[in-house]
Scaffold this active site. Structure first.
Site, PDB file in Angstrom:
ATOM      1  N   LYS A  14       0.827  -1.216   0.000  1.00 13.51           N
ATOM      2  CA  LYS A  14       0.000   0.000   0.000  1.00 13.51           C
ATOM      3  C   LYS A  14       0.862   1.268   0.000  1.00 13.51           C
ATOM      4  O   LYS A  14       0.660   2.162  -0.813  1.00 13.51           O
ATOM      5  CB  LYS A  14      -0.912   0.040   1.244  1.00 13.51           C
ATOM      6  CG  LYS A  14      -1.777  -1.187   1.425  1.00 13.51           C
ATOM      7  CD  LYS A  14      -2.590  -1.109   2.704  1.00 13.51           C
ATOM      8  CE  LYS A  14      -1.757  -1.120   3.960  1.00 13.51           C
ATOM      9  NZ  LYS A  14      -1.106  -2.394   4.278  1.00 13.51           N
ATOM     10  N   ARG A  89      -9.618   0.569   8.966  1.00 13.02           N
ATOM     11  CA  ARG A  89      -9.205  -0.801   9.252  1.00 13.02           C
ATOM     12  C   ARG A  89     -10.263  -1.540  10.048  1.00 13.02           C
ATOM     13  O   ARG A  89     -10.100  -2.731  10.312  1.00 13.02           O
ATOM     14  CB  ARG A  89      -7.920  -0.785  10.064  1.00 13.02           C
ATOM     15  CG  ARG A  89      -6.634  -0.914   9.249  1.00 13.02           C
ATOM     16  CD  ARG A  89      -5.468  -0.788  10.208  1.00 13.02           C
ATOM     17  NE  ARG A  89      -4.282  -1.431   9.754  1.00 13.02           N
ATOM     18  CZ  ARG A  89      -3.283  -0.814   9.126  1.00 13.02           C
ATOM     19  NH1 ARG A  89      -3.394   0.435   8.796  1.00 13.02           N
ATOM     20  NH2 ARG A  89      -2.200  -1.473   8.793  1.00 13.02           N
ATOM     21  N   ARG A 128      12.393  -5.453   3.993  1.00 14.24           N
ATOM     22  CA  ARG A 128      12.399  -4.027   4.359  1.00 14.24           C
ATOM     23  C   ARG A 128      13.277  -3.808   5.598  1.00 14.24           C
ATOM     24  O   ARG A 128      14.042  -2.853   5.660  1.00 14.24           O
ATOM     25  CB  ARG A 128      10.980  -3.525   4.619  1.00 14.24           C
ATOM     26  CG  ARG A 128      10.984  -2.069   5.057  1.00 14.24           C
ATOM     27  CD  ARG A 128       9.639  -1.412   4.996  1.00 14.24           C
ATOM     28  NE  ARG A 128       8.683  -2.001   5.915  1.00 14.24           N
ATOM     29  CZ  ARG A 128       7.399  -1.727   5.922  1.00 14.24           C
ATOM     30  NH1 ARG A 128       6.902  -0.897   5.031  1.00 14.24           N
ATOM     31  NH2 ARG A 128       6.592  -2.277   6.784  1.00 14.24           N
ATOM     32  N   ARG A 140      11.653  -0.485  11.565  1.00 13.16           N
ATOM     33  CA  ARG A 140      10.354  -0.238  12.195  1.00 13.16           C
ATOM     34  C   ARG A 140      10.158  -1.181  13.377  1.00 13.16           C
ATOM     35  O   ARG A 140      10.466  -2.374  13.278  1.00 13.16           O
ATOM     36  CB  ARG A 140       9.246  -0.465  11.158  1.00 13.16           C
ATOM     37  CG  ARG A 140       8.696   0.835  10.602  1.00 13.16           C
ATOM     38  CD  ARG A 140       7.727   0.601   9.501  1.00 13.16           C
ATOM     39  NE  ARG A 140       6.536  -0.138   9.881  1.00 13.16           N
ATOM     40  CZ  ARG A 140       5.455  -0.248   9.131  1.00 13.16           C
ATOM     41  NH1 ARG A 140       5.415   0.352   7.956  1.00 13.16           N
ATOM     42  NH2 ARG A 140       4.427  -0.943   9.525  1.00 13.16           N
ATOM     43  N   ARG A 151      -0.131  -8.404  13.313  1.00 12.23           N
ATOM     44  CA  ARG A 151      -0.703  -7.480  12.313  1.00 12.23           C
ATOM     45  C   ARG A 151      -1.557  -8.268  11.319  1.00 12.23           C
ATOM     46  O   ARG A 151      -2.618  -7.809  10.893  1.00 12.23           O
ATOM     47  CB  ARG A 151       0.425  -6.743  11.574  1.00 12.23           C
ATOM     48  CG  ARG A 151       1.045  -5.616  12.413  1.00 12.23           C
ATOM     49  CD  ARG A 151       2.482  -5.341  12.030  1.00 12.23           C
ATOM     50  NE  ARG A 151       2.658  -4.716  10.732  1.00 12.23           N
ATOM     51  CZ  ARG A 151       3.834  -4.655  10.098  1.00 12.23           C
ATOM     52  NH1 ARG A 151       4.925  -5.196  10.643  1.00 12.23           N
ATOM     53  NH2 ARG A 151       3.928  -4.070   8.930  1.00 12.23           N
TER      54      ARG A 151
HETATM   55  P1  B4P Z   1       3.193  -1.876   2.677  1.00 14.13           P
HETATM   56  O1  B4P Z   1       1.923  -2.476   2.277  1.00 14.13           O
HETATM   57  O2  B4P Z   1       3.373  -0.444   2.413  1.00 14.13           O
HETATM   58  O3  B4P Z   1       3.244  -2.318   4.161  1.00 14.13           O
HETATM   59  P2  B4P Z   1       3.149  -1.618   5.523  1.00 14.13           P
HETATM   60  O4  B4P Z   1       3.486  -0.161   5.484  1.00 14.13           O
HETATM   61  O5  B4P Z   1       4.030  -2.495   6.380  1.00 14.13           O
HETATM   62  O6  B4P Z   1       1.629  -1.797   5.946  1.00 14.13           O
HETATM   63  P3  B4P Z   1       1.064  -1.989   7.371  1.00 14.13           P
HETATM   64  O7  B4P Z   1      -0.372  -2.156   7.083  1.00 14.13           O
HETATM   65  O8  B4P Z   1       1.640  -3.042   8.224  1.00 14.13           O
HETATM   66  O9  B4P Z   1       1.561  -0.720   8.162  1.00 14.13           O
HETATM   67  P4  B4P Z   1       0.895   0.647   8.558  1.00 14.13           P
HETATM   68  O10 B4P Z   1       1.980   1.656   8.556  1.00 14.13           O
HETATM   69  O11 B4P Z   1      -0.323   0.944   7.772  1.00 14.13           O
HETATM   70  O12 B4P Z   1       4.507  -2.647   1.999  1.00 14.13           O
HETATM   71  C1  B4P Z   1       5.634  -3.112   2.742  1.00 14.13           C
HETATM   72  C2  B4P Z   1       6.920  -3.407   1.926  1.00 14.13           C
HETATM   73  O13 B4P Z   1       6.728  -4.402   0.908  1.00 14.13           O
HETATM   74  C3  B4P Z   1       7.433  -2.184   1.185  1.00 14.13           C
HETATM   75  O14 B4P Z   1       8.272  -1.479   2.051  1.00 14.13           O
HETATM   76  C4  B4P Z   1       8.193  -2.760  -0.036  1.00 14.13           C
HETATM   77  O15 B4P Z   1       9.564  -2.934   0.271  1.00 14.13           O
HETATM   78  C5  B4P Z   1       7.593  -4.132  -0.229  1.00 14.13           C
HETATM   79  N1  B4P Z   1       6.793  -4.201  -1.461  1.00 14.13           N
HETATM   80  C6  B4P Z   1       5.729  -3.416  -1.760  1.00 14.13           C
HETATM   81  N2  B4P Z   1       5.200  -3.758  -2.958  1.00 14.13           N
HETATM   82  C7  B4P Z   1       5.946  -4.813  -3.421  1.00 14.13           C
HETATM   83  C8  B4P Z   1       5.873  -5.624  -4.613  1.00 14.13           C
HETATM   84  N3  B4P Z   1       4.932  -5.452  -5.555  1.00 14.13           N
HETATM   85  N4  B4P Z   1       6.786  -6.612  -4.762  1.00 14.13           N
HETATM   86  C9  B4P Z   1       7.744  -6.823  -3.815  1.00 14.13           C
HETATM   87  N5  B4P Z   1       7.857  -6.090  -2.666  1.00 14.13           N
HETATM   88  C10 B4P Z   1       6.968  -5.087  -2.463  1.00 14.13           C
HETATM   89  O16 B4P Z   1       0.406   0.377  10.071  1.00 14.13           O
HETATM   90  C11 B4P Z   1       1.321   0.125  11.130  1.00 14.13           C
HETATM   91  C12 B4P Z   1       0.583   0.023  12.467  1.00 14.13           C
HETATM   92  O17 B4P Z   1      -0.068   1.286  12.806  1.00 14.13           O
HETATM   93  C13 B4P Z   1      -0.546  -1.012  12.548  1.00 14.13           C
HETATM   94  O18 B4P Z   1      -0.081  -2.313  12.816  1.00 14.13           O
HETATM   95  C14 B4P Z   1      -1.395  -0.423  13.712  1.00 14.13           C
HETATM   96  O19 B4P Z   1      -0.802  -0.686  14.964  1.00 14.13           O
HETATM   97  C15 B4P Z   1      -1.321   1.075  13.471  1.00 14.13           C
HETATM   98  N6  B4P Z   1      -2.411   1.574  12.604  1.00 14.13           N
HETATM   99  C16 B4P Z   1      -2.252   2.122  11.351  1.00 14.13           C
HETATM  100  N7  B4P Z   1      -3.447   2.460  10.834  1.00 14.13           N
HETATM  101  C17 B4P Z   1      -4.395   2.115  11.771  1.00 14.13           C
HETATM  102  C18 B4P Z   1      -5.820   2.185  11.807  1.00 14.13           C
HETATM  103  N8  B4P Z   1      -6.524   2.690  10.769  1.00 14.13           N
HETATM  104  N9  B4P Z   1      -6.464   1.724  12.913  1.00 14.13           N
HETATM  105  C19 B4P Z   1      -5.789   1.219  13.959  1.00 14.13           C
HETATM  106  N10 B4P Z   1      -4.433   1.101  13.988  1.00 14.13           N
HETATM  107  C20 B4P Z   1      -3.743   1.559  12.903  1.00 14.13           C
END
Ligand code: B4P
Length: 194
Positions: A14, A89, A128, A140, A151
């Site tokens: 995302k 979410r 990552r 992170r 998660r």
């Molecule tokens: P991402 O999908 O960007 O993963 P993420 O940032 O880790 O998402 P996540 O949902 O865990 O984290 P968020 O910050 O929202 O991709 C990850 C990696 O994959 C990239 O860095 C890249 O290297 C690789 N990649 C991407 N595309 C690729 C492809 N096509 N091929 C190969 N590799 C690829 O949330 C973090 C925390 O915040 C949550 O756990 C929760 O505690 C809190 N939070 C956030 N939003 C919330 C909400 N709405 N409600 C409650 N808690 C919330």
């Protein structure tokens, strides 16, 4: 103009695609994960409240993230639309968003669902973490096997329930997130051509 919600398991891509959408389409990027990490790093009262949940891979209370999104959306000035990355979410968050957008007279155009098998996620997150370590950046706090497993559980428990909610509103666009970053971007780009 496009107002988008991105839904996908942790590591589905995302954040990666959101960055490209900002670059290519001038959209305002609102990532609740980034906002929470910033608040935690700055040690604000909100950050202190959220830290334990984020570190453990659990969801932060709805009212905290709804407040953050409300504040960020009110800063939407001349952007060509917005991307909500990682929000909503839970059903409570989705309902609150609907009310908020109605008040702002802003439609939601697409809810992009990143489809990827759970087994692919651990590798991406580990990659990552390794990249951050290699470049001397901070890893992170939730990019480890234990927090990732929580998660993923939270995604299955709370976030998957959003699909029927948005299906009923005819907003769901499913994309194959197992493809390369470029190919995923092409799939998303095709939504803008319609
Ligand atoms: P991402 O999908 O960007 O993963 P993420 O940032 O880790 O998402 P996540 O949902 O865990 O984290 P968020 O910050 O929202 O991709 C990850 C990696 O994959 C990239 O860095 C890249 O290297 C690789 N990649 C991407 N595309 C690729 C492809 N096509 N091929 C190969 N590799 C690829 O949330 C973090 C925390 O915040 C949550 O756990 C929760 O505690 C809190 N939070 C956030 N939003 C919330 C909400 N709405 N409600 C409650 N808690 C919330």
């Amino acid at each position: 103009m496009a107002n988008l919600v991105l839904i996908g398991a942790p590591g589905a891509g995302k954040g990666t695609q959101a960055e490209r959408l900002v670059r290519d389409h001038g959209l305002l990027h609102i990532s609740t994960g980034d906002l929470l990490r910033r608040a935690i790093a700055a040690g604000t009262p909100l950050g202190q409240k959220a830290k334990a949940a984020v570190d453990d891979g659990k969801l932060v209370p709805d009212e905290v993230v709804i407040g953050l999104v409300n504040e960020s959306l009110s800063q939407k000035t001349d952007a060509q639309g917005f991307i909500l990355d990682g929000f909503p979410r839970t059903l409570e968050q989705a309902t609150a968003l609907e009310v908020l957008l109605e008040e702002m007279s802003e439609p939601l155009h697409h809810v992009i669902v990143f489809e990827i098998p759970i087994v692919s996620l651990a590798d991406r997150i580990a990659q990552r973490a390794a990249q951050s370590r290699g470049s001397g950046a901070d890893v992170r706090s939730d990019d480890n096997a234990e927090a990732l497993s929580r998660r993923v559980d939270e995604f299955a428990r709370a976030t998957v329930a959003l699909l029927p909610f948005y299906d009923q509103r005819n907003l769901v666009r499913r994309i194959d997130a197992t493809q390369s970053i470029e190919d995923v971007a092409t799939q998303i780009g095709s939504l803008f051509a319609k």
